[in-house]
Design a protein around this motif. Structure first.
Motif, PDB file in Angstrom:
ATOM      1  N   TRP A  87       0.820  -1.215   0.000  1.00 31.57           N
ATOM      2  CA  TRP A  87       0.000   0.000   0.000  1.00 31.57           C
ATOM      3  C   TRP A  87       0.853   1.265   0.000  1.00 31.57           C
ATOM      4  O   TRP A  87       0.685   2.151  -0.837  1.00 31.57           O
ATOM      5  CB  TRP A  87      -0.938  -0.012   1.208  1.00 31.57           C
ATOM      6  CG  TRP A  87      -1.807   1.196   1.330  1.00 31.57           C
ATOM      7  CD1 TRP A  87      -1.619   2.250   2.183  1.00 31.57           C
ATOM      8  CD2 TRP A  87      -2.993   1.481   0.581  1.00 31.57           C
ATOM      9  NE1 TRP A  87      -2.628   3.183   2.011  1.00 31.57           N
ATOM     10  CE2 TRP A  87      -3.475   2.723   1.036  1.00 31.57           C
ATOM     11  CE3 TRP A  87      -3.687   0.811  -0.424  1.00 31.57           C
ATOM     12  CZ2 TRP A  87      -4.639   3.313   0.522  1.00 31.57           C
ATOM     13  CZ3 TRP A  87      -4.840   1.387  -0.939  1.00 31.57           C
ATOM     14  CH2 TRP A  87      -5.302   2.626  -0.474  1.00 31.57           C
ATOM     15  N   ASP A  88       1.795   1.349   0.917  1.00 32.12           N
ATOM     16  CA  ASP A  88       2.628   2.546   0.998  1.00 32.12           C
ATOM     17  C   ASP A  88       3.512   2.685  -0.235  1.00 32.12           C
ATOM     18  O   ASP A  88       3.704   3.786  -0.763  1.00 32.12           O
ATOM     19  CB  ASP A  88       3.492   2.516   2.260  1.00 32.12           C
ATOM     20  CG  ASP A  88       2.677   2.669   3.532  1.00 32.12           C
ATOM     21  OD1 ASP A  88       1.529   3.169   3.458  1.00 32.12           O
ATOM     22  OD2 ASP A  88       3.183   2.283   4.600  1.00 32.12           O
ATOM     23  N   GLN A  91       1.573   3.979  -3.196  1.00 35.85           N
ATOM     24  CA  GLN A  91       1.317   5.420  -3.053  1.00 35.85           C
ATOM     25  C   GLN A  91       2.563   6.223  -3.416  1.00 35.85           C
ATOM     26  O   GLN A  91       2.476   7.243  -4.124  1.00 35.85           O
ATOM     27  CB  GLN A  91       0.893   5.737  -1.608  1.00 35.85           C
ATOM     28  CG  GLN A  91      -0.375   5.052  -1.143  1.00 35.85           C
ATOM     29  CD  GLN A  91      -1.646   5.675  -1.681  1.00 35.85           C
ATOM     30  OE1 GLN A  91      -1.625   6.735  -2.297  1.00 35.85           O
ATOM     31  NE2 GLN A  91      -2.765   5.015  -1.465  1.00 35.85           N
ATOM     32  N   GLU A  92       3.710   5.786  -2.969  1.00 31.74           N
ATOM     33  CA  GLU A  92       4.948   6.507  -3.266  1.00 31.74           C
ATOM     34  C   GLU A  92       5.297   6.407  -4.751  1.00 31.74           C
ATOM     35  O   GLU A  92       5.846   7.348  -5.334  1.00 31.74           O
ATOM     36  CB  GLU A  92       6.091   5.961  -2.416  1.00 31.74           C
ATOM     37  CG  GLU A  92       7.458   6.583  -2.718  1.00 31.74           C
ATOM     38  CD  GLU A  92       7.481   8.104  -2.703  1.00 31.74           C
ATOM     39  OE1 GLU A  92       8.236   8.703  -3.505  1.00 31.74           O
ATOM     40  OE2 GLU A  92       6.731   8.715  -1.899  1.00 31.74           O
ATOM     41  N   HIS A 144      -5.903  -3.061   2.727  1.00 28.33           N
ATOM     42  CA  HIS A 144      -5.425  -1.782   3.261  1.00 28.33           C
ATOM     43  C   HIS A 144      -6.360  -0.645   2.856  1.00 28.33           C
ATOM     44  O   HIS A 144      -6.478   0.349   3.568  1.00 28.33           O
ATOM     45  CB  HIS A 144      -4.009  -1.495   2.763  1.00 28.33           C
ATOM     46  CG  HIS A 144      -2.936  -2.157   3.559  1.00 28.33           C
ATOM     47  ND1 HIS A 144      -2.534  -1.703   4.801  1.00 28.33           N
ATOM     48  CD2 HIS A 144      -2.182  -3.255   3.297  1.00 28.33           C
ATOM     49  CE1 HIS A 144      -1.568  -2.477   5.265  1.00 28.33           C
ATOM     50  NE2 HIS A 144      -1.344  -3.437   4.378  1.00 28.33           N
TER      51      HIS A 144
END
Length: 240
Positions: A87-88, A91-92, A144
């Motif tokens: 998930w992170d 996003q990045e 998530h």
């Protein structure tokens, strides 16, 4: 007369990219979908290969070529080489492209989460072409995002090239086979799979919304560009 919205697509390799110009033609120029192929490296639905495929250098190289089309938004038109980063990381991945391009950017994997939310559903079935370990990474990303996966079908197909050969009947069979009664929608997460001409048929087959990778890619690109997402022949998502 205002020009149509332009959604730039970064698309890995060659498999179902003809879905997009065919859609442009059917919509008679209502949407412009310029596409740049990114370097796929090894065509393999394997976590290590997908991490390399979605690496920042490869995406940046494609993005530089996409700038000449002056897109209103940009989509990383790939699900697996996004959700494998978590998930992170997903996003990045798009945030870095946004900083580089100075435009709204998203990816197909994140588009699925936003599309499920837009439909107002929570419980979904996933009908994946990927091997089980890769498909499970998609389930984790959906979780998530607050999406409850109540059914997972995986088909163990390694290459995007093979998925790109699937015809309407094969895709219908995958969607029917992946559906479960408790699911409120069925998600089909591979941009290597043709689908844009068959969305209404897929939804009729299971009697519920069907979200495919190429479908949510176009929807998300229009949405983040601030353009209308009401278009014919593309399922319930495009009638909201």
């Amino acid at each position: 007369m205002a020009s149509p919205p332009t959604v730039g697509l970064l698309y890995p390799g060659h498999s179902a990219e003809d879905d997009f110009p065919a859609l442009e033609a059917r919509l008679d120029g209502a949407v412009h979908l310029p596409l740049v192929h990114t370097d796929i490296g090894e065509d393999a639905h394997r976590v290590d290969a997908l991490l390399r495929m979605g690496g920042p250098e490869r995406l940046a190289a494609g993005a530089e070529r996409l700038v000449e089309h002056d897109p209103d938004s940009v989509m990383w038109a790939c699900t697996s080489a996004s959700f494998v980063f978590g998930w992170d990381g997903a996003q990045e991945q798009v945030a870095a492209l946004g900083r580089l391009l100075g435009r709204p950017v998203s990816s197909t994997s994140l588009a699925f989460v936003d599309a499920v939310r837009a439909l107002g559903v929570r419980r979904v079935a996933v009908a994946a072409s990927y091997p089980q370990d890769v498909a499970t990474r998609f389930v984790e990303l959906l979780g998530h995002g607050g999406v409850d996966v109540v059914g997972l079908g995986s088909h163990g197909i390694i290459t995007a090239a093979e998925v790109g050969t699937f015809d309407r009947e094969r895709v219908l069979a995958i969607v029917r086979g992946g559906d479960v009664p408790q699911a409120e929608a069925v998600l089909v997460p591979d941009t290597a799979m043709h689908s844009l001409a068959w969305i209404e048929d897929l939804e009729d087959a299971v009697g519920k919304p069907v979200l495919t990778a190429n479908q949510v890619t176009v929807w998300q690109g229009l949405r983040i560009a601030g353009a209308t997402t009401t278009l014919p022949g593309l399922g319930r998502l495009f009638r909201l």
